[in-house]
Design a protein around this motif. Structure first.
Motif, PDB file in Angstrom:
ATOM      1  N   LEU A 203     -25.353   6.652 -30.407  1.00  0.00           N
ATOM      2  CA  LEU A 203     -24.345   5.823 -30.946  1.00  0.00           C
ATOM      3  C   LEU A 203     -23.741   6.058 -32.270  1.00  0.00           C
ATOM      4  O   LEU A 203     -22.896   6.263 -32.684  1.00  0.00           O
ATOM      5  CB  LEU A 203     -24.567   4.507 -30.660  1.00  0.00           C
ATOM      6  CG  LEU A 203     -24.484   3.835 -29.201  1.00  0.00           C
ATOM      7  CD1 LEU A 203     -25.359   2.383 -29.248  1.00  0.00           C
ATOM      8  CD2 LEU A 203     -23.427   3.811 -28.764  1.00  0.00           C
ATOM      9  N   ARG A 204     -24.737   6.268 -33.106  1.00  0.00           N
ATOM     10  CA  ARG A 204     -24.670   6.542 -34.440  1.00  0.00           C
ATOM     11  C   ARG A 204     -23.915   7.897 -34.817  1.00  0.00           C
ATOM     12  O   ARG A 204     -22.907   7.821 -35.738  1.00  0.00           O
ATOM     13  CB  ARG A 204     -25.923   6.506 -35.403  1.00  0.00           C
ATOM     14  CG  ARG A 204     -26.583   5.232 -35.577  1.00  0.00           C
ATOM     15  CD  ARG A 204     -27.905   5.238 -36.084  1.00  0.00           C
ATOM     16  NE  ARG A 204     -28.328   3.783 -36.457  1.00  0.00           N
ATOM     17  CZ  ARG A 204     -29.872   3.791 -36.347  1.00  0.00           C
ATOM     18  NH1 ARG A 204     -30.517   4.645 -35.962  1.00  0.00           N
ATOM     19  NH2 ARG A 204     -30.189   2.410 -36.540  1.00  0.00           N
ATOM     20  N   ARG A 205     -24.186   8.992 -33.950  1.00  0.00           N
ATOM     21  CA  ARG A 205     -23.623  10.018 -34.144  1.00  0.00           C
ATOM     22  C   ARG A 205     -22.105   9.892 -33.830  1.00  0.00           C
ATOM     23  O   ARG A 205     -21.169  10.559 -34.490  1.00  0.00           O
ATOM     24  CB  ARG A 205     -24.030  11.092 -33.495  1.00  0.00           C
ATOM     25  CG  ARG A 205     -25.497  11.737 -33.869  1.00  0.00           C
ATOM     26  CD  ARG A 205     -25.665  13.251 -33.233  1.00  0.00           C
ATOM     27  NE  ARG A 205     -26.115  12.910 -31.785  1.00  0.00           N
ATOM     28  CZ  ARG A 205     -27.290  12.612 -31.351  1.00  0.00           C
ATOM     29  NH1 ARG A 205     -28.412  12.573 -32.384  1.00  0.00           N
ATOM     30  NH2 ARG A 205     -27.676  12.620 -30.057  1.00  0.00           N
ATOM     31  N   LYS A 206     -21.731   9.050 -32.860  1.00  0.00           N
ATOM     32  CA  LYS A 206     -20.253   8.927 -32.317  1.00  0.00           C
ATOM     33  C   LYS A 206     -19.638   8.020 -32.963  1.00  0.00           C
ATOM     34  O   LYS A 206     -18.423   7.893 -33.103  1.00  0.00           O
ATOM     35  CB  LYS A 206     -20.502   8.332 -30.781  1.00  0.00           C
ATOM     36  CG  LYS A 206     -21.074   9.644 -29.714  1.00  0.00           C
ATOM     37  CD  LYS A 206     -21.044   8.950 -28.496  1.00  0.00           C
ATOM     38  CE  LYS A 206     -21.305   9.978 -27.351  1.00  0.00           C
ATOM     39  NZ  LYS A 206     -21.509   9.454 -26.096  1.00  0.00           N
ATOM     40  N   LEU A 207     -20.288   6.991 -33.996  1.00  0.00           N
ATOM     41  CA  LEU A 207     -19.489   6.069 -34.313  1.00  0.00           C
ATOM     42  C   LEU A 207     -19.622   5.896 -36.052  1.00  0.00           C
ATOM     43  O   LEU A 207     -18.767   5.224 -36.510  1.00  0.00           O
ATOM     44  CB  LEU A 207     -19.961   4.494 -33.808  1.00  0.00           C
ATOM     45  CG  LEU A 207     -19.545   4.361 -32.335  1.00  0.00           C
ATOM     46  CD1 LEU A 207     -20.353   3.006 -31.894  1.00  0.00           C
ATOM     47  CD2 LEU A 207     -18.212   4.367 -32.234  1.00  0.00           C
ATOM     48  N   GLU A 208     -20.862   6.277 -36.509  1.00  0.00           N
ATOM     49  CA  GLU A 208     -21.143   6.144 -38.031  1.00  0.00           C
ATOM     50  C   GLU A 208     -20.599   7.189 -38.744  1.00  0.00           C
ATOM     51  O   GLU A 208     -20.508   8.542 -38.137  1.00  0.00           O
ATOM     52  CB  GLU A 208     -22.579   6.014 -38.100  1.00  0.00           C
ATOM     53  CG  GLU A 208     -23.394   4.718 -37.474  1.00  0.00           C
ATOM     54  CD  GLU A 208     -23.044   3.564 -38.659  1.00  0.00           C
ATOM     55  OE1 GLU A 208     -22.483   3.514 -39.528  1.00  0.00           O
ATOM     56  OE2 GLU A 208     -23.841   2.430 -38.266  1.00  0.00           O
ATOM     57  N   ALA A 209     -19.850   7.040 -39.818  1.00  0.00           N
ATOM     58  CA  ALA A 209     -19.488   8.349 -40.861  1.00  0.00           C
ATOM     59  C   ALA A 209     -20.547   9.028 -41.168  1.00  0.00           C
ATOM     60  O   ALA A 209     -20.647  10.265 -41.277  1.00  0.00           O
ATOM     61  CB  ALA A 209     -18.842   7.570 -42.115  1.00  0.00           C
ATOM     62  N   ASP A 210     -21.904   8.386 -41.530  1.00  0.00           N
ATOM     63  CA  ASP A 210     -23.168   9.101 -41.898  1.00  0.00           C
ATOM     64  C   ASP A 210     -24.192   8.649 -40.867  1.00  0.00           C
ATOM     65  O   ASP A 210     -24.644   7.633 -41.209  1.00  0.00           O
ATOM     66  CB  ASP A 210     -23.585   8.822 -43.364  1.00  0.00           C
ATOM     67  CG  ASP A 210     -24.662   9.660 -43.963  1.00  0.00           C
ATOM     68  OD1 ASP A 210     -25.251  10.445 -42.920  1.00  0.00           O
ATOM     69  OD2 ASP A 210     -24.775   9.513 -45.047  1.00  0.00           O
ATOM     70  N   PRO A 211     -24.346   9.192 -39.800  1.00  0.00           N
ATOM     71  CA  PRO A 211     -25.414   8.641 -39.008  1.00  0.00           C
ATOM     72  C   PRO A 211     -26.914   8.708 -39.442  1.00  0.00           C
ATOM     73  O   PRO A 211     -27.745   7.786 -39.074  1.00  0.00           O
ATOM     74  CB  PRO A 211     -25.473   9.925 -38.064  1.00  0.00           C
ATOM     75  CG  PRO A 211     -24.107  10.423 -37.852  1.00  0.00           C
ATOM     76  CD  PRO A 211     -23.875  10.462 -39.353  1.00  0.00           C
ATOM     77  N   SER A 212     -27.267   9.567 -40.521  1.00  0.00           N
ATOM     78  CA  SER A 212     -28.547   9.335 -41.051  1.00  0.00           C
ATOM     79  C   SER A 212     -28.567   8.271 -42.063  1.00  0.00           C
ATOM     80  O   SER A 212     -29.810   7.925 -42.376  1.00  0.00           O
ATOM     81  CB  SER A 212     -28.815  10.575 -41.845  1.00  0.00           C
ATOM     82  OG  SER A 212     -27.920  10.983 -43.007  1.00  0.00           O
TER      83      SER A 212
END
Length: 229
Positions: A203-212
């Protein structure tokens, strides 16, 4: 009238809780052991459960797990166990809040009110027709079941969608690992926290600007996840 099930084997504490709760217009049921608590929870359908962990016939965490197999009723743990490990076990099992003994009656009552408000919040949100959640990075349409990042549609799997929907419909609230596993995968997956790590990373890879370094989909280490609007 809000119905509270008090699960506690100390009769003096039960009496004090009953007096204070009834004075504030709560309807009170009581159980002194886990077996009675489970029978009453199923028969009486309380609005909230106040649960001690140190019961004579079974551990309170097992009571939480049993209830979570069929009910989303708010569970507020009231226990003398105060270590982080005890709290995490109870929260992961599906408890909504944790108060340690000795405690302030005013604090307990405030947390009870908060638990009942959270239970009513999804219905209230639906009544107000809050169907679109918008952040600086992405938009989620709860009715159409569509997500966008900027103007670009984001393809989510059914599991990813279910996980995201639970988090964004409870903004700012910690949703424990146990609650998410129960809601998304079912009661037999209560220990599979690796599922959550994998799907939250997706989900973070798809939605967040900086998944880390996520801004919106936040991890509370060892406890659960939170959507921060």
């Amino acid at each position: 009238m809000t119905r509270v099930l008090v699960v506690e084997d100390d009769p003096q504490l039960v009496r004090a809780l009953k007096i204070n709760l009834q004075a504030r217009k709560f309807e009170v049921e009581e159980a002194s052991d886990g077996g009675s608590a489970l029978r009453l929870a199923a028969a009486r359908k309380p609005d909230v459960i106040v649960l001690d962990l140190g019961l004579p016939d079974m551990d309170g965490v097992d009571v939480i797990k049993s209830v979570r197999g069929w009910s989303r009723v708010p569970i507020l743990v009231l226990s003398a166990r105060h270590t982080s490990e005890d709290k995490i076990r109870a929260l992961d099992a599906g408890a909504d809040d944790y108060v340690t003994k000795p405690f302030s009656m005013d604090e307990l009552l405030a947390r009870l009110r908060a638990a009942t408000r959270r239970q009513e919040a999804p219905a209230a949100a639906q009544a107000d027709e809050v169907t679109v959640v918008t952040t600086d990075e992405f938009t989620v349409d709860l009715v159409a079941k569509k997500a966008k990042r900027g103007d670009r549609p984001v393809r989510l799997t059914p599991t990813e969608w279910h996980l995201l929907e639970i988090l964004i419909t409870h903004p700012g609230r910690l949703i424990t690992q146990g609650q998410l596993l129960l809601e998304v995968w079912g009661p037999t997956y209560g220990e599979n926290t690796n599922y959550l790590r994998v799907y939250m990373a997706q989900l973070r890879r798809k939605l967040e600007a900086d998944p880390s370094h996520p801004r919106y989909l936040i991890t509370e280490p060892g406890m659960g996840y939170r959507f921060e609007p």
